[in-house]
Design a protein around this motif. Structure first.
Motif, mmCIF file in Angstrom:
data_model
loop_
_atom_site.group_PDB
_atom_site.id
_atom_site.type_symbol
_atom_site.label_atom_id
_atom_site.label_comp_id
_atom_site.label_asym_id
_atom_site.label_seq_id
_atom_site.Cartn_x
_atom_site.Cartn_y
_atom_site.Cartn_z
ATOM 1 N N GLU A 140 -125.339 56.480 78.634
ATOM 2 C CA GLU A 140 -123.919 56.133 78.700
ATOM 3 C C GLU A 140 -123.061 57.207 79.780
ATOM 4 O O GLU A 140 -122.279 56.389 80.634
ATOM 5 N N ILE A 141 -123.006 58.069 78.746
ATOM 6 C CA ILE A 141 -122.732 59.075 79.707
ATOM 7 C C ILE A 141 -122.757 58.747 80.933
ATOM 8 O O ILE A 141 -122.291 59.347 82.217
ATOM 9 N N GLY A 142 -124.193 59.401 80.924
ATOM 10 C CA GLY A 142 -124.753 59.152 83.062
ATOM 11 C C GLY A 142 -124.255 58.606 83.475
ATOM 12 O O GLY A 142 -123.894 58.791 84.851
ATOM 13 N N ARG A 143 -123.901 57.268 83.043
ATOM 14 C CA ARG A 143 -123.986 56.040 83.733
ATOM 15 C C ARG A 143 -122.251 56.113 84.729
ATOM 16 O O ARG A 143 -122.347 55.480 85.138
ATOM 17 N N ALA A 144 -121.818 56.678 83.031
ATOM 18 C CA ALA A 144 -120.111 56.714 83.463
ATOM 19 C C ALA A 144 -120.051 57.273 84.640
ATOM 20 O O ALA A 144 -118.486 57.577 85.867
ATOM 21 N N HIS A 145 -121.173 58.885 85.018
ATOM 22 C CA HIS A 145 -120.510 59.428 85.665
ATOM 23 C C HIS A 145 -120.897 59.404 87.350
ATOM 24 O O HIS A 145 -120.267 60.054 88.297
#
Length: 146
Positions: A140-145
């Motif tokens: 999820e963190i990766g997708r947000a960035h």
């Protein structure tokens, strides 16, 4: 189908120029070598050099080469087995096929099954790791960035 190593050795030891002659392919002897038209490209001048000592051919125009079996395969559009049988028939060579020992075949099948089972287990563990709460959060963190 696999051929016995002795049979293939006999086929490969037949003079390349003898194979050409048996197929009625014109060639010209030049010293220890011979030249003929190349089967790999549209050739008007002989550019394929045949080396009987090494049982190989090489074209200096298209930079392709092969042994006698590969040459016959290419020239006549044959499979490996068909080319072996064709050369053997024209040069009175008996070709023997390798027989597979049932015990070796069973051992190989069991080994293959163990490998496949191991791969399946590793895939399941990898999927479980990706579904863990920590992995989900990182994804999820990766997708947000992005």
């Amino acid at each position: 189908m696999s051929f016995s190593p002795e049979s293939l050795k006999q086929i490969k030891n037949i003079d390349f120029t003898s194979i050409l002659a048996s197929e009625e392919i014109e060639f010209k002897k030049i010293g220890r070598e011979a030249v003929t038209l190349c089967p790999w490209h549209n050739d008007n001048n002989p550019s394929l050099t045949i080396n009987d000592d090494k049982c190989l051919c090489y074209c200096f125009v298209c930079q392709l080469g092969n042994d006698s079996i590969g040459f016959i395969r290419q020239k006549f559009g044959l499979s490996f087995s068909e080319a072996v049988y064709r050369i053997a028939e024209k040069h009175n060579v008996t070709v023997y096929e390798d027989e597979v020992d049932p015990a070796i075949a069973l051992a190989t099948a069991k080994k293959k099954a163990r490998y496949l089972n191991s791969i399946k287990t590793n895939q399941e563990e990898y999927r479980n790791c990706l579904r863990s709460p920590r992995a989900t959060r990182i994804i999820e963190i990766g997708r947000a960035h992005v």
